[in-house]
Write a protein that holds these residues in place. Structure first.
Motif, PDB file in Angstrom:
ATOM      1  N   ASP A  93       0.820  -1.209   0.000  1.00 13.89           N
ATOM      2  CA  ASP A  93       0.000   0.000   0.000  1.00 13.89           C
ATOM      3  C   ASP A  93       0.859   1.267   0.000  1.00 13.89           C
ATOM      4  O   ASP A  93       0.592   2.227   0.707  1.00 13.89           O
ATOM      5  CB  ASP A  93      -0.971  -0.010   1.183  1.00 13.89           C
ATOM      6  N   GLY A  94       1.927   1.217  -0.810  1.00 16.48           N
ATOM      7  CA  GLY A  94       2.781   2.382  -0.999  1.00 16.48           C
ATOM      8  C   GLY A  94       3.922   2.534  -0.004  1.00 16.48           C
ATOM      9  O   GLY A  94       4.690   3.488  -0.107  1.00 16.48           O
ATOM     10  N   ARG A  95       4.034   1.612   0.939  1.00 16.08           N
ATOM     11  CA  ARG A  95       5.090   1.693   1.956  1.00 16.08           C
ATOM     12  C   ARG A  95       5.989   0.472   1.903  1.00 16.08           C
ATOM     13  O   ARG A  95       5.504  -0.649   1.915  1.00 16.08           O
ATOM     14  CB  ARG A  95       4.460   1.713   3.354  1.00 16.08           C
ATOM     15  N   PRO A  96       7.313   0.674   1.888  1.00 17.02           N
ATOM     16  CA  PRO A  96       8.197  -0.495   1.962  1.00 17.02           C
ATOM     17  C   PRO A  96       8.119  -1.103   3.361  1.00 17.02           C
ATOM     18  O   PRO A  96       8.183  -0.398   4.368  1.00 17.02           O
ATOM     19  CB  PRO A  96       9.582   0.074   1.674  1.00 17.02           C
ATOM     20  N   ARG A  97       7.947  -2.411   3.409  1.00 16.89           N
ATOM     21  CA  ARG A  97       7.838  -3.125   4.681  1.00 16.89           C
ATOM     22  C   ARG A  97       8.823  -4.295   4.656  1.00 16.89           C
ATOM     23  O   ARG A  97       8.745  -5.146   3.780  1.00 16.89           O
ATOM     24  CB  ARG A  97       6.420  -3.659   4.887  1.00 16.89           C
ATOM     25  N   GLN A  98       9.730  -4.313   5.599  1.00 18.25           N
ATOM     26  CA  GLN A  98      10.691  -5.406   5.693  1.00 18.25           C
ATOM     27  C   GLN A  98      10.169  -6.438   6.673  1.00 18.25           C
ATOM     28  O   GLN A  98       9.617  -6.089   7.719  1.00 18.25           O
ATOM     29  CB  GLN A  98      12.052  -4.884   6.125  1.00 18.25           C
ATOM     30  N   VAL A  99      10.371  -7.697   6.318  1.00 21.19           N
ATOM     31  CA  VAL A  99       9.862  -8.778   7.157  1.00 21.19           C
ATOM     32  C   VAL A  99      10.729 -10.020   6.950  1.00 21.19           C
ATOM     33  O   VAL A  99      11.250 -10.243   5.864  1.00 21.19           O
ATOM     34  CB  VAL A  99       8.372  -9.068   6.831  1.00 21.19           C
ATOM     35  N   THR A 100      10.870 -10.783   8.003  1.00 21.93           N
ATOM     36  CA  THR A 100      11.532 -12.082   7.925  1.00 21.93           C
ATOM     37  C   THR A 100      10.449 -13.143   7.903  1.00 21.93           C
ATOM     38  O   THR A 100       9.572 -13.163   8.770  1.00 21.93           O
ATOM     39  CB  THR A 100      12.464 -12.300   9.136  1.00 21.93           C
ATOM     40  N   VAL A 101      10.497 -14.003   6.894  1.00 24.03           N
ATOM     41  CA  VAL A 101       9.488 -15.050   6.750  1.00 24.03           C
ATOM     42  C   VAL A 101      10.155 -16.389   6.484  1.00 24.03           C
ATOM     43  O   VAL A 101      11.247 -16.451   5.929  1.00 24.03           O
ATOM     44  CB  VAL A 101       8.495 -14.748   5.600  1.00 24.03           C
ATOM     45  N   ASP A 102       9.473 -17.436   6.883  1.00 24.74           N
ATOM     46  CA  ASP A 102       9.850 -18.784   6.476  1.00 24.74           C
ATOM     47  C   ASP A 102       9.625 -18.840   4.967  1.00 24.74           C
ATOM     48  O   ASP A 102       8.664 -18.251   4.461  1.00 24.74           O
ATOM     49  CB  ASP A 102       8.952 -19.791   7.204  1.00 24.74           C
ATOM     50  N   THR A 103      10.474 -19.520   4.242  1.00 27.57           N
ATOM     51  CA  THR A 103      10.368 -19.541   2.786  1.00 27.57           C
ATOM     52  C   THR A 103       9.090 -20.215   2.292  1.00 27.57           C
ATOM     53  O   THR A 103       8.753 -20.103   1.115  1.00 27.57           O
ATOM     54  CB  THR A 103      11.588 -20.232   2.146  1.00 27.57           C
ATOM     55  N   LEU A 107      -0.988  -7.267  -7.234  1.00 25.38           N
ATOM     56  CA  LEU A 107       0.455  -7.464  -7.159  1.00 25.38           C
ATOM     57  C   LEU A 107       1.050  -6.860  -8.421  1.00 25.38           C
ATOM     58  O   LEU A 107       0.776  -7.350  -9.531  1.00 25.38           O
ATOM     59  CB  LEU A 107       0.771  -8.953  -7.042  1.00 25.38           C
ATOM     60  N   ASP A 108       1.787  -5.785  -8.245  1.00 30.30           N
ATOM     61  CA  ASP A 108       2.313  -5.032  -9.384  1.00 30.30           C
ATOM     62  C   ASP A 108       1.188  -4.665 -10.351  1.00 30.30           C
ATOM     63  O   ASP A 108       1.347  -4.693 -11.570  1.00 30.30           O
ATOM     64  CB  ASP A 108       3.411  -5.812 -10.107  1.00 30.30           C
ATOM     65  N   LEU A 125      -2.006 -18.210  -2.665  1.00 30.63           N
ATOM     66  CA  LEU A 125      -1.311 -19.126  -3.570  1.00 30.63           C
ATOM     67  C   LEU A 125       0.089 -18.656  -3.957  1.00 30.63           C
ATOM     68  O   LEU A 125       0.765 -19.331  -4.728  1.00 30.63           O
ATOM     69  CB  LEU A 125      -2.131 -19.340  -4.849  1.00 30.63           C
ATOM     70  N   VAL A 126       0.512 -17.505  -3.438  1.00 35.21           N
ATOM     71  CA  VAL A 126       1.796 -16.915  -3.808  1.00 35.21           C
ATOM     72  C   VAL A 126       2.744 -16.996  -2.609  1.00 35.21           C
ATOM     73  O   VAL A 126       2.376 -16.601  -1.498  1.00 35.21           O
ATOM     74  CB  VAL A 126       1.608 -15.436  -4.215  1.00 35.21           C
ATOM     75  N   LEU A 127       3.946 -17.502  -2.812  1.00 33.72           N
ATOM     76  CA  LEU A 127       4.931 -17.499  -1.738  1.00 33.72           C
ATOM     77  C   LEU A 127       5.521 -16.104  -1.601  1.00 33.72           C
ATOM     78  O   LEU A 127       5.930 -15.482  -2.596  1.00 33.72           O
ATOM     79  CB  LEU A 127       6.042 -18.514  -2.005  1.00 33.72           C
ATOM     80  N   ALA A 128       5.552 -15.608  -0.392  1.00 36.06           N
ATOM     81  CA  ALA A 128       6.018 -14.239  -0.139  1.00 36.06           C
ATOM     82  C   ALA A 128       7.439 -14.014  -0.640  1.00 36.06           C
ATOM     83  O   ALA A 128       7.735 -12.952  -1.196  1.00 36.06           O
ATOM     84  CB  ALA A 128       5.922 -13.922   1.355  1.00 36.06           C
ATOM     85  N   HIS A 151       8.412  -6.383  -4.662  1.00 37.49           N
ATOM     86  CA  HIS A 151       7.236  -6.105  -5.492  1.00 37.49           C
ATOM     87  C   HIS A 151       6.220  -5.225  -4.765  1.00 37.49           C
ATOM     88  O   HIS A 151       6.233  -5.107  -3.548  1.00 37.49           O
ATOM     89  CB  HIS A 151       6.574  -7.415  -5.922  1.00 37.49           C
ATOM     90  N   GLU A 152       5.323  -4.623  -5.561  1.00 37.18           N
ATOM     91  CA  GLU A 152       4.253  -3.759  -5.051  1.00 37.18           C
ATOM     92  C   GLU A 152       3.005  -4.584  -4.767  1.00 37.18           C
ATOM     93  O   GLU A 152       2.521  -5.297  -5.650  1.00 37.18           O
ATOM     94  CB  GLU A 152       3.886  -2.686  -6.081  1.00 37.18           C
ATOM     95  N   VAL A 153       2.495  -4.479  -3.544  1.00 33.33           N
ATOM     96  CA  VAL A 153       1.262  -5.148  -3.148  1.00 33.33           C
ATOM     97  C   VAL A 153       0.261  -4.069  -2.755  1.00 33.33           C
ATOM     98  O   VAL A 153       0.555  -3.240  -1.898  1.00 33.33           O
ATOM     99  CB  VAL A 153       1.488  -6.093  -1.951  1.00 33.33           C
ATOM    100  N   THR A 154      -0.895  -4.085  -3.398  1.00 31.43           N
ATOM    101  CA  THR A 154      -1.947  -3.131  -3.052  1.00 31.43           C
ATOM    102  C   THR A 154      -3.150  -3.903  -2.546  1.00 31.43           C
ATOM    103  O   THR A 154      -3.663  -4.782  -3.237  1.00 31.43           O
ATOM    104  CB  THR A 154      -2.350  -2.275  -4.264  1.00 31.43           C
ATOM    105  N   THR A 155      -3.577  -3.556  -1.340  1.00 27.25           N
ATOM    106  CA  THR A 155      -4.773  -4.157  -0.765  1.00 27.25           C
ATOM    107  C   THR A 155      -5.926  -3.164  -0.946  1.00 27.25           C
ATOM    108  O   THR A 155      -5.724  -2.025  -1.378  1.00 27.25           O
ATOM    109  CB  THR A 155      -4.578  -4.460   0.725  1.00 27.25           C
ATOM    110  N   ALA A 156      -7.120  -3.577  -0.555  1.00 31.27           N
ATOM    111  CA  ALA A 156      -8.269  -2.672  -0.637  1.00 31.27           C
ATOM    112  C   ALA A 156      -8.025  -1.420   0.196  1.00 31.27           C
ATOM    113  O   ALA A 156      -8.469  -0.332  -0.176  1.00 31.27           O
ATOM    114  CB  ALA A 156      -9.537  -3.384  -0.191  1.00 31.27           C
TER     115      ALA A 156
END
Length: 168
Positions: free
Chosen positions: A10-20, A53-54, A62-65, A71-76
């Motif tokens: 939603d326009g903001r870079p967000r860093q996160v650690t995730v399991d693959t 997504l973009d 269904l998409v692995l993070a 990439h750009e993710v836009t939610t409602a």
């Protein structure tokens, strides 16, 4: 195995650690606290988790993070960052395109994607051969068919998508 990724949500870079093995939906909801996309079936059958997504609609369950690092993710929630409603969101309100509201964020994101696909001239299975796709009930119903509404608000949803499309 964990991976550090950056998602532009939603326009903001967000860093996160995730399991693959973490889906984009779970990264958004459980790791980043972005609760607009909903977990319905978790199998790609209901559309409640639809995000852009973009700029293209995808089922985030269904998409692995890790495959969407950078990439750009836009939610409602991100469709109208200034506080005013996006035209599709307003059309959903105007045409009663929701009841319980659970599926609404996914429906709205899918509707935005549908209108972009129509603008790009992408045909669907109901578009006559060689014809330019146009916004009618059959076309909207087909393109939105991946988004289910348990309440059955389909008439309002189709009207909202048609109205938002005509208002562009």
């Amino acid at each position: 195995m964990d991976a550090d990724i950056t998602l532009h949500v939603d326009g903001r870079p967000r860093q996160v650690t995730v399991d693959t093995r973490t889906t984009l939906l779970d990264a958004l909801r459980e790791r980043l606290g972005v609760i607009s996309p909903k977990k319905g079936c978790d199998h790609g059958q209901c559309g409640a988790c639809t995000v852009l997504l973009d700029g293209r609609r995808v089922l985030s369950c269904l998409v692995l993070a890790v495959t969407r690092n950078g990439h750009e993710v836009t939610t409602a929630d991100g469709l109208a960052p200034a506080g005013a409603l996006h035209p599709v969101q307003q059309a959903f309100l105007d045409h009663d395109g929701y009841q319980c509201g659970y599926c609404t964020p996914g429906q709205v994101c899918s509707a935005v994607g549908v209108l972009d696909e129509l603008d790009a001239g992408w045909a669907s299975i109901v578009t006559p051969d060689g014809a330019e796709p146009h916004l009618d009930d059959e076309e909207v119903a087909e393109r939105m068919s991946g988004n289910l509404c348990r309440c059955g608000a389909y008439a309002g949803i189709r009207a909202a998508v048609t109205s938002a499309g005509g208002a562009r």
